[in-house]
Design an enzyme around this catalytic site. Structure first.
Site, PDB file in Angstrom:
ATOM      1  N   HIS A  24      -5.042   3.407  -8.648  1.00  0.00           N
ATOM      2  CA  HIS A  24      -6.089   3.697  -7.662  1.00  0.00           C
ATOM      3  C   HIS A  24      -5.463   4.320  -6.414  1.00  0.00           C
ATOM      4  O   HIS A  24      -4.533   3.750  -5.835  1.00  0.00           O
ATOM      5  CB  HIS A  24      -6.818   2.407  -7.283  1.00  0.00           C
ATOM      6  N   ASN A  58      -0.049  14.468  -9.309  1.00  0.00           N
ATOM      7  CA  ASN A  58       0.007  15.442 -10.400  1.00  0.00           C
ATOM      8  C   ASN A  58       1.326  16.203 -10.351  1.00  0.00           C
ATOM      9  O   ASN A  58       2.068  16.094  -9.376  1.00  0.00           O
ATOM     10  CB  ASN A  58      -1.141  16.455 -10.267  1.00  0.00           C
ATOM     11  N   HIS A  90      -7.452  12.547 -17.910  1.00  0.00           N
ATOM     12  CA  HIS A  90      -6.114  11.964 -18.094  1.00  0.00           C
ATOM     13  C   HIS A  90      -6.088  10.948 -19.231  1.00  0.00           C
ATOM     14  O   HIS A  90      -5.365   9.951 -19.187  1.00  0.00           O
ATOM     15  CB  HIS A  90      -5.620  11.281 -16.805  1.00  0.00           C
TER      16      HIS A  90
HETATM   17 FE1  HDE Z   1      -8.011  11.652 -10.661  1.00  0.00          FE
HETATM   18  N1  HDE Z   1      -9.139  10.387 -11.790  1.00  0.00           N
HETATM   19  N2  HDE Z   1      -9.662  12.281  -9.723  1.00  0.00           N
HETATM   20  N3  HDE Z   1      -6.953  13.031  -9.622  1.00  0.00           N
HETATM   21  N4  HDE Z   1      -6.397  11.089 -11.612  1.00  0.00           N
HETATM   22  C1  HDE Z   1      -8.675   9.579 -12.756  1.00  0.00           C
HETATM   23  O1  HDE Z   1      -9.297   7.323 -13.008  1.00  0.00           O
HETATM   24  C2  HDE Z   1     -10.865  11.689  -9.771  1.00  0.00           C
HETATM   25  C3  HDE Z   1      -7.417  13.899  -8.696  1.00  0.00           C
HETATM   26  C4  HDE Z   1      -5.110  11.492 -11.351  1.00  0.00           C
HETATM   27  O2  HDE Z   1      -2.523   7.550 -15.593  1.00  0.00           O
HETATM   28  C5  HDE Z   1      -9.728   8.646 -13.268  1.00  0.00           C
HETATM   29  O3  HDE Z   1      -8.603   5.470 -14.120  1.00  0.00           O
HETATM   30  C6  HDE Z   1     -11.784  12.326  -8.879  1.00  0.00           C
HETATM   31  C7  HDE Z   1      -6.353  14.498  -7.958  1.00  0.00           C
HETATM   32  C8  HDE Z   1      -4.214  10.888 -12.300  1.00  0.00           C
HETATM   33  O4  HDE Z   1      -4.245   6.194 -15.439  1.00  0.00           O
HETATM   34  C9  HDE Z   1     -10.943   8.981 -12.401  1.00  0.00           C
HETATM   35  C10 HDE Z   1     -11.092  13.351  -8.301  1.00  0.00           C
HETATM   36  C11 HDE Z   1      -5.225  13.974  -8.493  1.00  0.00           C
HETATM   37  C12 HDE Z   1      -5.002  10.095 -13.112  1.00  0.00           C
HETATM   38  C13 HDE Z   1     -10.417  10.085 -11.529  1.00  0.00           C
HETATM   39  C14 HDE Z   1      -9.758  13.310  -8.831  1.00  0.00           C
HETATM   40  C15 HDE Z   1      -5.603  13.072  -9.538  1.00  0.00           C
HETATM   41  C16 HDE Z   1      -6.351  10.233 -12.658  1.00  0.00           C
HETATM   42  C17 HDE Z   1      -9.929   8.675 -14.751  1.00  0.00           C
HETATM   43  C18 HDE Z   1     -11.593  14.345  -7.299  1.00  0.00           C
HETATM   44  C19 HDE Z   1      -3.778  14.275  -8.110  1.00  0.00           C
HETATM   45  C20 HDE Z   1      -4.546   9.272 -14.294  1.00  0.00           C
HETATM   46  C21 HDE Z   1      -9.393   7.368 -15.280  1.00  0.00           C
HETATM   47  C22 HDE Z   1     -12.058  13.751  -6.107  1.00  0.00           C
HETATM   48  C23 HDE Z   1      -3.461  13.919  -6.752  1.00  0.00           C
HETATM   49  C24 HDE Z   1      -4.088   7.926 -13.874  1.00  0.00           C
HETATM   50  C25 HDE Z   1      -9.041   6.610 -14.120  1.00  0.00           C
HETATM   51  C26 HDE Z   1      -3.584   7.163 -15.070  1.00  0.00           C
HETATM   52  C27 HDE Z   1      -7.424   9.558 -13.219  1.00  0.00           C
HETATM   53  C28 HDE Z   1     -11.181  10.648 -10.597  1.00  0.00           C
HETATM   54  C29 HDE Z   1      -8.791  14.250  -8.477  1.00  0.00           C
HETATM   55  C30 HDE Z   1      -4.641  12.382 -10.335  1.00  0.00           C
HETATM   56  C31 HDE Z   1     -12.219   9.362 -13.135  1.00  0.00           C
HETATM   57  C32 HDE Z   1     -13.223  11.944  -8.658  1.00  0.00           C
HETATM   58  C33 HDE Z   1      -6.476  15.490  -6.798  1.00  0.00           C
HETATM   59  C34 HDE Z   1      -2.706  11.092 -12.377  1.00  0.00           C
HETATM   60  O5  HDE Z   1     -11.318   7.905 -11.612  1.00  0.00           O
END
Ligand code: HDE
Length: 758
Positions: A400, A208, A136
């Site tokens: 978060h 999402n 993202h």
């Molecule tokens: Fe994320 N995801 N994600 N994700 N995610 C990040 O956090 C992660 C997942 C989502 O505009 C990271 O600060 C793991 C689902 C958005 O700043 C990180 C898993 C959904 C955003 C991270 C998921 C999301 C992130 C990268 C699987 C939809 C952007 C930078 C367990 C429900 C937020 C950060 C923004 C961002 C990890 C799966 C949505 C790496 C480990 C499912 C919208 O922490």
């Protein structure tokens, strides 16, 4: 039919009221201007020399509320966070008399180490970049507010959902795979992350635009992301899934197939952030003030409907305007077309098995069809201000999934649990230390007394001597809150179990909902899906990877598989799994409704020699409908009686516009030379400028509404389009054309113009 005098009078009154309303809108329309100017004041030709305070931000911009790091209101103006005073200073506020030359030993001599200004300036520049988000990375944010409808009390005690409670929010939209500078219109999932600054503390809904996810367990996240990111050896391709490692993984790890089909559908290429749905994906657990719990899935429903671009538009836009989505968001907000979404929930009884109608609510690769559990709206989100500074706000905002408020809790979804760990962890590195919750955009609007101390970039000046509990030296403060106002985890019983690295049998069904999604698409949407799979797989070098994915498609739908196989020139394998038949969920299709048009873009092609009288009327009518009209002419500046030109035939491209109006038949202008502009093609002697002909034919191919009046009809004829063709409006004058055009645009596209093979 009006047949009585009373009714006649009433009808006349209502007609008059309509006319007044229309006139008022027109006047409003005339006051509007095209968004996008870089500064709040037009610059002077000469470099300004009169010292002055910094210019205010543009009217559409806002900074975060000025809170202390511990959440107290400062009552300072929001622009107090920006630069102050009229003089150039060092970071210490010492005035500088110049910044164009470093301090040297003589005019031609070496630079002196004592030049603190040089060292400070270059040191800071050297460290301007921070790590981009690991996923993202590419995104854009906006400020706004959320107003509760007050109908959630039965299921949720969160204060921000109460009737008429208004909560400030910051929303960041994003793509997942690409780097920070990648193009907006790539085929990908979009992030939809909302920070609610509630009076009970900050709540983040980090969702999402696709309701399901690639994986069922967070431990697979590094795998899917490594597969989707560019190949590690050559670092290509950027921001896309059309490559071997992605299809290698998803064809082997078939739980990814549902999310993958959403990506291959039009949902993977939204028209705008403003026309995307949002989903919390996981099931969450809400509790009311009596402690009763309900399982829910969160939805954001855009007031403008769900719309997408075509794949050809997406590819062209990546070059023509890689910032298409962020520009669209900023411009719409600046134009006063404030995007809105309703937050809604699907509710499910909190039963021990955590399933609903046979669907496992802990499996994030499954959705619950809206026909089985309707989405109940709880409140309205409006985005009404652009950030003042991209880095300070959109880049530094830290969401978060674990930022929860009383009344909203997590479930045992194994994908969600890995997220609860991941976000804090990644932000520690990305934002350079543990104090990122004190960055202005992340500051809560509720009092903070957390006993967390020190660390890099500490912004708080904590008083007292006892950041520990229990204490008597600080009078016992901070105290435990009562369970009425504190966040209390829902007291769910965890069944006695043996530790395993495994998943329940219900997680084994990877195909039935993919089939449901496919069956829910209209023929046009199915063609787009076939095309997307064929495109992506054809970009894979390895035939076995294509073959393996064809096998997955055979299990989803043999017809889909056959058509993709045909495009790849490969045999279509028979299904090797028995997949349950799936009823369609009509809510998943984008077709069949009409929607408001706020903030859409319409091109008005003008011919300086032609009849310009209707152009101003058309502009006014479009502004009045909340649309931004862009005048496209042979050259920049103005045309006719001061009509301002926003695009030239050389700079305009059809993909920037939702519809095209043609107010003339401009002959090839002097710069329509093949040697200068390849868009001119070979035929520069035609009756119509070849760039305009291209604009019209592309708009036609992308099923956009096209309107023409006066000699505009000749332009249509010159491109082989007939006034009676689908989605073509020809009328006497600009206003009439606009009126009919708006009706067509409400359906987003002239869908029947797309051929289908069904
Ligand atoms: Fe994320 N995801 N994600 N994700 N995610 C990040 O956090 C992660 C997942 C989502 O505009 C990271 O600060 C793991 C689902 C958005 O700043 C990180 C898993 C959904 C955003 C991270 C998921 C999301 C992130 C990268 C699987 C939809 C952007 C930078 C367990 C429900 C937020 C950060 C923004 C961002 C990890 C799966 C949505 C790496 C480990 C499912 C919208 O922490």
């Amino acid at each position: 039919m009006v047949d009585k005098p009373g009714e006649f009078a009433a009808a006349a009154v209502s007609k008059a009221a309509e006319a007044v309303e229309k006139a008022a809108k027109m006047v409003e329309g005339m006051k509007r201007s095209v968004p996008g100017a870089p500064s709040s004041r037009p610059p002077s030709l000469e470099e300004p020399t009169e010292p002055r305070e910094p210019l205010p931000p543009k009217k559409d911009q806002s900074s975060p509320e000025t809170r202390t790091p511990t959440g107290a209101e400062t009552r300072a103006a929001r622009d107090a966070l920006g630069q102050q005073g009229e003089w150039l200073t060092t970071s210490q506020g010492v005035r500088l008399y110049e910044t164009d030359h470093s301090l040297k030993a003589g005019e031609r001599g070496p630079t002196l180490l004592q030049d603190h200004h040089l060292r400070e300036k270059v040191m800071h520049f050297d460290h301007e970049r921070i790590p981009e988000r690991v996923v993202h990375a590419r995104g854009a944010g906006a400020h706004g507010s959320f107003i509760g409808y007050g109908n959630a009390d039965d299921v949720c005690k969160a204060a921000f959902l109460r009737k008429d409670v208004e909560t400030p929010v910051f929303v960041r939209f994003s793509t997942v795979v690409g780097s920070r500078g990648s193009a907006d219109t790539v085929r990908d999932t979009r992030g939809f992350a909302t920070k609610f600054y509630t009076e009970e503390g900050t709540y983040d809904l980090v969702g999402n635009n696709i309701p399901v996810f690639f994986i069922q367990d967070g431990i697979k996240f590094p795998d899917i992301v490594h597969a989707a990111k560019p190949h590690p050896d050559r670092e290509i391709p950027q921001a896309q899934s059309a490559h071997d490692t992605f299809w290698d993984f998803v064809s082997l790890h078939t739980e990814a197939q549902h999310h993958t089909m959403w990506n291959m559908s039009d949902r993977g290429i939204p028209r705008s952030y403003r026309t995307m749905e949002g989903f919390g994906v996981h099931t969450f657990r809400l509790s009311n003030s009596d402690g009763a719990t309900t399982l829910v899935k969160f939805h954001w429903k855009p007031k403008l409907g769900v719309h997408s671009i075509t794949w050809e538009e997406a590819q062209m836009l990546s070059g023509v305007d890689p910032d298409f989505h962020r520009r669209d968001l900023y411009d719409a907000i600046e134009a006063g077309a404030h995007p809105q979404w309703e937050l809604g929930i699907q509710t499910f009884p909190d039963v021990p098995e955590q399933t609903f109608e046979g669907i496992d609510l802990l499996d994030p690769t499954k959705l619950v069809p809206e026909e089985l559990a309707p989405v109940q709206p709880l409140g309205l989100l409006t985005l009404d201000a652009n950030p003042t500074n991209f880095f300070a706000e959109s880049e530094q905002v830290a969401f978060h999934a674990g930022h929860l408020v009383p009344g909203i809790d997590v479930t045992d979804d194994p994908l969600l649990h890995a997220r609860l760990f991941s976000y804090l962890d990644t932000q520690l590195t990305r934002l350079g230390g543990p104090n990122f919750s004190q960055i202005p955009i992340n500051r809560p609007h509720a009092p903070v007394n957390d006993m967390l101390r020190d660390g890099f970039m500490q912004q708080g000046v904590h008083s007292g001597v006892a950041p520990y509990r229990p204490n008597s030296l600080d009078g016992g403060c901070p105290f435990h809150a009562g369970t009425d106002s504190a966040f209390v985890e829902a007291p769910v019983t965890v069944p006695a179990a043996t530790k395993v690295r495994d998943a329940p049998a219900s997680f084994d069904d990877h195909f039935s909902q993919v089939r449901m999604f496919w069956n829910s698409m209209s023929p046009v949407e199915q063609e787009h899906i076939i095309n997307a799979y064929t495109f992506e797989l054809a970009k894979c070098y390895e035939p076995v990877i294509r073959e393996r994915q064809l096998q997955a498609l055979a299990n989803i739908d043999p017809g889909l598989c056959a058509k993709v196989a045909e495009g790849l020139g490969m045999p279509a394998p028979p299904a090797d799994l028995k997949v349950a038949s799936a009823d369609p969920s009509p809510a998943l299709s984008q077709l069949g409704q009409t929607w408001p048009l706020d903030g859409r873009m319409v091109a008005i092609v003008v011919d300086a020699e032609g009849d310009l009288s209707g152009v101003n009327d058309a502009r006014t009518a479009l502004f009045a409908a909340g649309i931004v009209p862009l005048v496209v002419a042979a050259h920049g500046g103005t045309v006719g009686d001061g009509i301002e030109v926003q695009r030239t035939f050389g700079t305009a491209r059809s993909v920037e516009f939702d519809a095209v109006l043609i107010a003339g038949c401009p002959a090839p202008s002097p710069d329509a030379l093949t040697a200068r502009d390849a868009k001119s093609g070979a035929d520069t002697n035609a009756a119509l400028d070849p760039r305009v002909a291209l604009l019209i034919t592309e708009a036609w191919r992308h099923a956009k509404a096209i309107g023409a009046w006066g000699t505009g009809s000749d332009a249509l004829t010159a491109t082989g389009i007939d006034a009676s063709d689908l989605g073509i409006v020809a009328a006497e004058n600009g206003s009439d054309v606009v009126e009919a055009l708006l009706v067509l645009m409400g359906a987003h596209r002239v869908w029947d113009r797309f051929a289908t093979s069904a």
